[in-house]
Design an enzyme around this catalytic site. Sequence first.
Site, PDB file in Angstrom:
ATOM      1  CG  HIS A   1      -0.478   0.278   2.519  1.00 39.36           C
ATOM      2  ND1 HIS A   1      -0.614   1.510   3.116  1.00 39.36           N
ATOM      3  CD2 HIS A   1       0.173  -0.488   3.411  1.00 39.36           C
ATOM      4  CE1 HIS A   1      -0.073   1.476   4.325  1.00 39.36           C
ATOM      5  NE2 HIS A   1       0.412   0.263   4.532  1.00 39.36           N
TER       6      HIS A   1
ATOM      7  CB  CYS B   1      -1.786  13.129  16.324  1.00 40.62           C
ATOM      8  SG  CYS B   1      -1.331  13.116  14.598  1.00 40.62           S
TER       9      CYS B   1
HETATM   10  C1  LIG Z   1       4.142   1.975   6.518  1.00 39.98           C
HETATM   11  C2  LIG Z   1       5.437   1.485   7.039  1.00 39.98           C
HETATM   12  C3  LIG Z   1       5.543   0.257   7.705  1.00 39.98           C
HETATM   13  C4  LIG Z   1       4.338  -0.601   8.013  1.00 39.98           C
HETATM   14  O1  LIG Z   1       3.819  -1.198   6.853  1.00 39.98           O
HETATM   15  P1  LIG Z   1       2.312  -1.781   6.900  1.00 39.98           P
HETATM   16  O2  LIG Z   1       2.178  -2.465   5.585  1.00 39.98           O
HETATM   17  O3  LIG Z   1       1.418  -0.608   7.037  1.00 39.98           O
HETATM   18  O4  LIG Z   1       2.252  -2.720   8.042  1.00 39.98           O
HETATM   19  C5  LIG Z   1       6.780  -0.151   8.126  1.00 39.98           C
HETATM   20  N1  LIG Z   1       7.882   0.594   7.897  1.00 39.98           N
HETATM   21  C6  LIG Z   1       7.823   1.774   7.261  1.00 39.98           C
HETATM   22  C7  LIG Z   1       9.071   2.540   7.020  1.00 39.98           C
HETATM   23  C8  LIG Z   1       6.605   2.272   6.819  1.00 39.98           C
HETATM   24  O5  LIG Z   1       6.551   3.446   6.200  1.00 39.98           O
END
Ligand SMILES: *Cc1c(COP(=O)(O)O)cnc(C)c1O
Length: 395
Positions: free
Chosen positions: A200, A323
């Site tokens: 995502h 937040c």
């Molecule tokens: C968004 C993010 C995550 C977590 O990923 P998810 O797919 O939302 O669990 C981990 N590390 C970094 C650097 C992120 O930006």
Amino acid sequence: MIYLDNAGTTKVGEEVVKSMLPFFDEFYGNASSLHTAGQIAKEHLENAREKVAKCINAEPNEIYFTSGGSESDNWAIHTACRYGELVGKKHIITSAIEHHAVLHTLDEMKKRGFEITYLPVYENGIVKVEDLKNAITDNTCLVTIMFANNEVGTIQPISQIGEVCKQHNVIFHTDAVQAVGHIPVNVKAMNIDMLSLSGHKFHASKGVGALYVKRGKPLFNFVYGGAQEGTKRAGTENLASIVGMATALEIGVSQMEQTTAHETQLRDMLFKQLSKIPHSKINGDLTNRLPNNFNMSFEGIEGESLLLLLDDAGICASSGSACTSGSLDPSHVLLAIGLPHEIAHGSLRLTLSKYTTLQEIEQTIKIVPEVVEKLRSYSPVWNSLQKGEKQYVIQ
Ligand SMILES: *Cc1c(COP(=O)(O)O)cnc(C)c1O
């Protein structure tokens, strides 16, 4: 609505949605089934694995599909620690600016008797390879340092870190969730042993990701059950999302050059124009930085209020205050790059995508200074700075 929170999540691309749809009502077989429907699903699953592997220069059997970045980070750390326990090594090196998926997993490992070294990142938000060399001991079982930071966008010297880890025969994991699909990632050339990615963050759907594990490196089972993912991670595969992620990643990589040029141009306009706001400061490094990341602090205001007013004006942004976690503590990343609490609180993160338009950025450049000025006019802190009762931190 102007969406400038692409480090938080991204829109699923049109072609990505299209590639996913047949897997809901046409190719809905279970990839573990031996019948034709199952075998068709299996073929698409392996096809997606090949595509994902190719995009980071891995082999297909080095890719394990997961539910996203958090799971991949957890799995990598759990595996390295299990291995560390077996060989009697209980020291881990990380950076002070990791995502909570890494930091909170390491908190758990600390409870299990692991010693953790947090490398500093200095004002530019980047670790020093010298510090890593000095921190590695015979007891080190894992180095986990993120590829690119989600708040200030800084890119770490991954190849050099990989080289040091290789020389010392220490497992190197990198949380590359913000990097994959955005900037070049080559696990072989960069000597990466384990890498986390998440769909995502590059225009695929939420709840799907992957862990890359170099062949020959240890990998312990994380979810027990069926024989999926080389028996290492049980559970019927989320095929639609996996196929979508492969599509999104291929598109991301093939369009990388033009997306980077587009984002950099718009991002630099933001820096140039919003730096004109008095007593403001750019956070992070300007060179080793994700093309879509803007982060600045404005003295005398609260990031939270800034977000709310920007939201009222139709702009979705993010701030340096945590937040999301329901706490008022400023982000550990902004503190790690040396910002005092009150400055970290007045921070704004804008993250762009290939869908961000010039018009949207022009609108943002018009609105942000108005909102900052409005907030400052209400701010007792700003008032005493103006009267000279307090000294400005940002000149
Ligand atoms: C968004 C993010 C995550 C977590 O990923 P998810 O797919 O939302 O669990 C981990 N590390 C970094 C650097 C992120 O930006």
